[in-house]
Design an enzyme around this catalytic site. Structure first.
Site, PDB file in Angstrom:
ATOM      1  CG  HIS A   1       6.016  -8.977   8.024  1.00 13.93           C
ATOM      2  ND1 HIS A   1       6.969  -8.138   7.502  1.00 13.93           N
ATOM      3  CD2 HIS A   1       4.888  -8.236   8.137  1.00 13.93           C
ATOM      4  CE1 HIS A   1       6.437  -6.950   7.321  1.00 13.93           C
ATOM      5  NE2 HIS A   1       5.172  -6.972   7.689  1.00 13.93           N
TER       6      HIS A   1
ATOM      7  CB  SER B   1      -0.970   0.002   1.182  1.00 17.11           C
ATOM      8  OG  SER B   1      -0.309  -0.303   2.393  1.00 17.11           O
TER       9      SER B   1
ATOM     10  NE  ARG C   1       2.290  -3.620  12.348  1.00 26.76           N
ATOM     11  CZ  ARG C   1       2.165  -3.746  11.022  1.00 26.76           C
ATOM     12  NH1 ARG C   1       1.653  -2.746  10.314  1.00 26.76           N
ATOM     13  NH2 ARG C   1       2.547  -4.842  10.406  1.00 26.76           N
TER      14      ARG C   1
ATOM     15  CG  ASP D   1      -3.386  -8.066   8.914  1.00 29.44           C
ATOM     16  OD1 ASP D   1      -3.854  -6.967   9.251  1.00 29.44           O
ATOM     17  OD2 ASP D   1      -2.688  -8.229   7.897  1.00 29.44           O
TER      18      ASP D   1
HETATM   19  N1  NMX Z   1       1.261 -19.711   5.884  1.00 28.68           N
HETATM   20  C1  NMX Z   1       1.713 -20.616   4.991  1.00 28.68           C
HETATM   21  N2  NMX Z   1       2.775 -20.414   4.197  1.00 28.68           N
HETATM   22  C2  NMX Z   1       3.422 -19.254   4.357  1.00 28.68           C
HETATM   23  C3  NMX Z   1       3.044 -18.298   5.287  1.00 28.68           C
HETATM   24  C4  NMX Z   1       1.883 -18.541   6.066  1.00 28.68           C
HETATM   25  N3  NMX Z   1       1.411 -17.675   6.945  1.00 28.68           N
HETATM   26  N4  NMX Z   1       3.882 -17.238   5.191  1.00 28.68           N
HETATM   27  C5  NMX Z   1       4.773 -17.547   4.217  1.00 28.68           C
HETATM   28  N5  NMX Z   1       4.478 -18.755   3.714  1.00 28.68           N
HETATM   29  C6  NMX Z   1       5.117 -19.414   2.573  1.00 28.68           C
HETATM   30  C7  NMX Z   1       5.000 -18.549   1.336  1.00 28.68           C
HETATM   31  O1  NMX Z   1       3.706 -18.665   0.744  1.00 28.68           O
HETATM   32  C8  NMX Z   1       6.131 -19.054   0.499  1.00 28.68           C
HETATM   33  O2  NMX Z   1       5.709 -20.267  -0.082  1.00 28.68           O
HETATM   34  P1  NMX Z   1       6.190 -20.673  -1.578  1.00 28.68           P
HETATM   35  O3  NMX Z   1       7.657 -20.858  -1.461  1.00 28.68           O
HETATM   36  O4  NMX Z   1       5.429 -21.903  -1.862  1.00 28.68           O
HETATM   37  O5  NMX Z   1       5.813 -19.533  -2.474  1.00 28.68           O
HETATM   38  C9  NMX Z   1       7.187 -19.366   1.549  1.00 28.68           C
HETATM   39  O6  NMX Z   1       6.502 -19.534   2.800  1.00 28.68           O
HETATM   40  C10 NMX Z   1       8.237 -18.286   1.702  1.00 28.68           C
HETATM   41  O7  NMX Z   1       7.584 -17.057   1.958  1.00 28.68           O
HETATM   42  P2  NMX Z   1       8.258 -15.917   2.880  1.00 28.68           P
HETATM   43  O8  NMX Z   1       9.502 -15.491   2.200  1.00 28.68           O
HETATM   44  O9  NMX Z   1       8.354 -16.368   4.282  1.00 28.68           O
HETATM   45  O10 NMX Z   1       7.143 -14.781   2.869  1.00 28.68           O
HETATM   46  P3  NMX Z   1       6.915 -13.608   1.802  1.00 28.68           P
HETATM   47  O11 NMX Z   1       7.829 -12.503   2.141  1.00 28.68           O
HETATM   48  O12 NMX Z   1       6.964 -14.137   0.406  1.00 28.68           O
HETATM   49  O13 NMX Z   1       5.408 -13.231   2.103  1.00 28.68           O
HETATM   50  C11 NMX Z   1       3.541 -12.765   3.483  1.00 28.68           C
HETATM   51  C12 NMX Z   1       5.026 -12.535   3.256  1.00 28.68           C
HETATM   52  C13 NMX Z   1       3.074 -11.874   4.602  1.00 28.68           C
HETATM   53  C14 NMX Z   1       2.776 -12.424   2.219  1.00 28.68           C
HETATM   54  C15 NMX Z   1       3.332 -14.252   3.870  1.00 28.68           C
HETATM   55  O14 NMX Z   1       3.974 -14.520   5.093  1.00 28.68           O
HETATM   56  C16 NMX Z   1       1.874 -14.651   3.954  1.00 28.68           C
HETATM   57  O15 NMX Z   1       1.285 -15.019   2.920  1.00 28.68           O
HETATM   58  N6  NMX Z   1       1.252 -14.577   5.180  1.00 28.68           N
HETATM   59  C17 NMX Z   1      -0.158 -14.858   5.328  1.00 28.68           C
HETATM   60  C18 NMX Z   1      -0.978 -13.669   4.869  1.00 28.68           C
HETATM   61  C19 NMX Z   1      -0.823 -12.511   5.819  1.00 28.68           C
HETATM   62  O16 NMX Z   1      -0.912 -12.641   7.022  1.00 28.68           O
HETATM   63  N7  NMX Z   1      -0.610 -11.314   5.262  1.00 28.68           N
HETATM   64  C20 NMX Z   1      -0.576 -10.076   6.061  1.00 28.68           C
HETATM   65  C21 NMX Z   1       0.800  -9.396   6.105  1.00 28.68           C
HETATM   66  C22 NMX Z   1       0.745  -8.186   6.958  1.00 28.68           C
HETATM   67  N8  NMX Z   1      -0.080  -7.137   6.378  1.00 28.68           N
HETATM   68  O17 NMX Z   1      -0.926  -6.607   7.040  1.00 28.68           O
HETATM   69  O18 NMX Z   1       0.094  -6.767   5.215  1.00 28.68           O
HETATM   70  C1  MLT Z   2       2.095  -3.572   6.543  1.00 24.09           C
HETATM   71  O1  MLT Z   2       1.712  -3.071   7.600  1.00 24.09           O
HETATM   72  O2  MLT Z   2       2.155  -2.920   5.497  1.00 24.09           O
HETATM   73  C2  MLT Z   2       2.379  -5.038   6.507  1.00 24.09           C
HETATM   74  O3  MLT Z   2       2.889  -5.487   7.718  1.00 24.09           O
HETATM   75  C3  MLT Z   2       3.149  -5.497   5.310  1.00 24.09           C
HETATM   76  C4  MLT Z   2       4.578  -5.057   5.201  1.00 24.09           C
HETATM   77  O4  MLT Z   2       5.099  -4.263   5.955  1.00 24.09           O
HETATM   78  O5  MLT Z   2       5.235  -5.613   4.274  1.00 24.09           O
END
Ligand code: NMX
Ligand code: MLT
Length: 434
Positions: A317, A240, A326, A372
């Site tokens: 994350h 964002s 947070r 979240d």
């Molecule tokens: N559950 C299952 N798998 C996960 C999770 C999770 N919570 N978090 C990461 N992974 C997987 C990810 O999908 C990836 O799989 P693949 O190799 O098959 O593509 C692998 O672990 C490596 O990912 P990371 O490098 O640890 O995470 P990345 O930086 O790519 O993504 C998020 C970060 C936040 C997108 C990821 O942790 C996620 O999808 N979390 C769940 C959704 C979530 O809570 N999002 C909110 C973030 C905060 N916000 O408010 O924005």
């Molecule tokens: C955010 O608050 O924007 C989320 O934690 C995602 C991020 O910092 O990458």
């Protein structure tokens, strides 16, 4: 007393020579290398943005203008009887880096009241959308519809000089921020409360007025202040904040920029995760059919989610490598105000179990909860059970830091953003595999 705008102008004038000097004398100093993994992998860890409103340390979490969350809450002035500072005092702080006095914060409150009138056509735009539109689509459309109000766009058409850009950007951003709570509350009551709209109360600060327009009594006003400040800023690499900065770099005004950033926040990997946490938890609780949840049952449900190829929402994350402060801040709020609430107990149990499950699963680099995972419980407890609305709350908060950031972007003359892209064949050649 100097006004917020006067203080901001002084800070901008003090800051400009620092950026000029860095560009003039230090442009060639290297701050990052980029690997193929980073180019394909979402630019993770590539240092190529400059943002002074906040900084995210992987282990410590967010600092707003150099202060941690507890330090920020402690430092900002609070009106008598309040536990949390006003959003307006935080806006002063995140814009200028200076802690306002209570009097200065109240002057911003008064200024916001002058700016808060939402044009009537905005409500027509929301009403015109199909009833099953997502609240985030309504929010983004409402913001975009106000583009015609932009002072920056008009002044730019009239040919203002570059050094003046920050001034109409500040005016636009202040106007937009002051209007967001009424737009958010309108969407909530239009979509979920049969259109029974509650008019704003001009005697209240932004957080208090939001609670009033939502139709929820005290202490929801304190929850609103806490929530909006906690979600305000997370440096500028997140989807964002980065989108808002990117769109504004084309000299698009803040209405275009914020609307675009809200669209990014609406994704399930970003802000929509707060909706999905509650969706997951409610489905889990329904499946219990009256049975008491146990750690074992939760562990199985988490594995079922992972085995079906889904992510565990609220965990993981891109930058953080520990529990999000947070999350901790809202957990502390729950421990104080709703320790025995069944939903909070389930969320706490997930916190106990999920990190080990994710470690065993072996994919996520960060097995700990993000913001979240905890924010929906607080909303649910105070009666906001319509979880598709939660990301709108995140969006109102996120506007604070990101709008402050684009005022500074214009003040410091940051150019249009345009990183370089390569082809897959070029990468293969660079790696010597082609
Ligand atoms: N559950 C299952 N798998 C996960 C999770 C999770 N919570 N978090 C990461 N992974 C997987 C990810 O999908 C990836 O799989 P693949 O190799 O098959 O593509 C692998 O672990 C490596 O990912 P990371 O490098 O640890 O995470 P990345 O930086 O790519 O993504 C998020 C970060 C936040 C997108 C990821 O942790 C996620 O999808 N979390 C769940 C959704 C979530 O809570 N999002 C909110 C973030 C905060 N916000 O408010 O924005
Ligand atoms: C955010 O608050 O924007 C989320 O934690 C995602 C991020 O910092 O990458």
């Amino acid at each position: 007393m100097t006004t917020l705008k006067e203080t901001l102008q002084r800070k901008i004038e003090e800051h400009r020579p620092r950026t000029t000097r860095l560009l003039k004398e230090c442009s060639d100093v290297k701050i990052s290398d980029v690997t193929i993994g980073q180019a394909i992998g979402g630019a993770r860890g590539v240092k190529c943005l400059v943002t002074d409103t906040s900084y995210l340390d992987p282990m410590e979490g967010i600092r707003f203008r150099g202060k941690t969350i507890p330090e920020t809450f402690a430092a900002l002035p609070k009106a008598a009887g309040r536990e949390y500072p006003s959003v307006e005092s935080f806006w002063y702080y995140i814009l200028t880096g200076e802690i306002p006095t209570l009097e200065e914060a109240q002057a911003v409150e008064a200024d916001f009241k002058e700016r808060a009138q939402v044009p009537a056509y905005v409500f027509d735009v929301v009403r015109a959308l199909p009833a099953d539109s997502h609240p985030m689509a309504m929010f983004s459309s409402a913001i975009l519809s106000m583009q015609r109000e932009s002072i920056f766009a008009r002044r730019h058409r009239e040919g203002m000089g570059k050094m003046e850009y920050w001034d109409p950007m500040y005016e636009d951003c202040s106007n937009l921020l002051a209007r967001l709570p009424e737009i958010g509350a309108f969407i909530y009551r239009h979509k979920f409360k049969g259109g029974d709209i509650i008019a704003p109360d001009k005697s209240l600060d932004l957080g208090g007025n939001f609670a009033h327009m939502m139709g929820i009594g005290s202490p929801y006003d304190e929850v609103a202040r806490m929530y909006f400040i906690l979600h305000s800023d997370h440096e500028s690499g997140n989807v964002s904040a980065h989108t808002i900065h990117l769109v504004a770099s084309a000299l698009s005004d803040c209405y275009y920029a914020l609307s675009a950033g809200i669209n990014g926040l609406a994704g399930p990997l970003h802000g929509l995760a707060n909706e999905n946490v509650l969706r997951w938890t409610q489905k889990f609780m329904e499946g219990l059919e009256g049975q008491e949840p146990t750690e074992e049952i939760i562990r199985k449900a988490l594995w079922d989610t992972l085995n079906s190829g889904q992510v565990i929402p609220g965990y993981g994350h891109a930058v953080l490598r520990k529990t999000d402060p947070r999350y901790t801040s809202q957990r502390e709020f729950c421990l104080k105000n709703l320790p025995d609430y069944p939903l909070f107990k389930v969320i706490s149990m997930i916190y106990k179990v999920a990190p080990d499950v994710l470690k065993e699963h072996g994919k996520a680099k960060n097995p700990w909860p993000n913001v979240d995972a905890q924010s929906g419980v607080v909303q649910w407890y105070y009666g906001v059970t319509e979880y598709s609305f939660y990301t709108v709350l995140f969006g109102i908060g996120r506007a604070i830091g990101t709008l402050a950031n684009i005022v500074w972007d214009r003040a410091l003359g940051y150019p249009i953003e345009r990183p370089k892209s390569l082809t897959t064949a070029m990468l293969e050649e660079m790696a010597g595999i082609r």
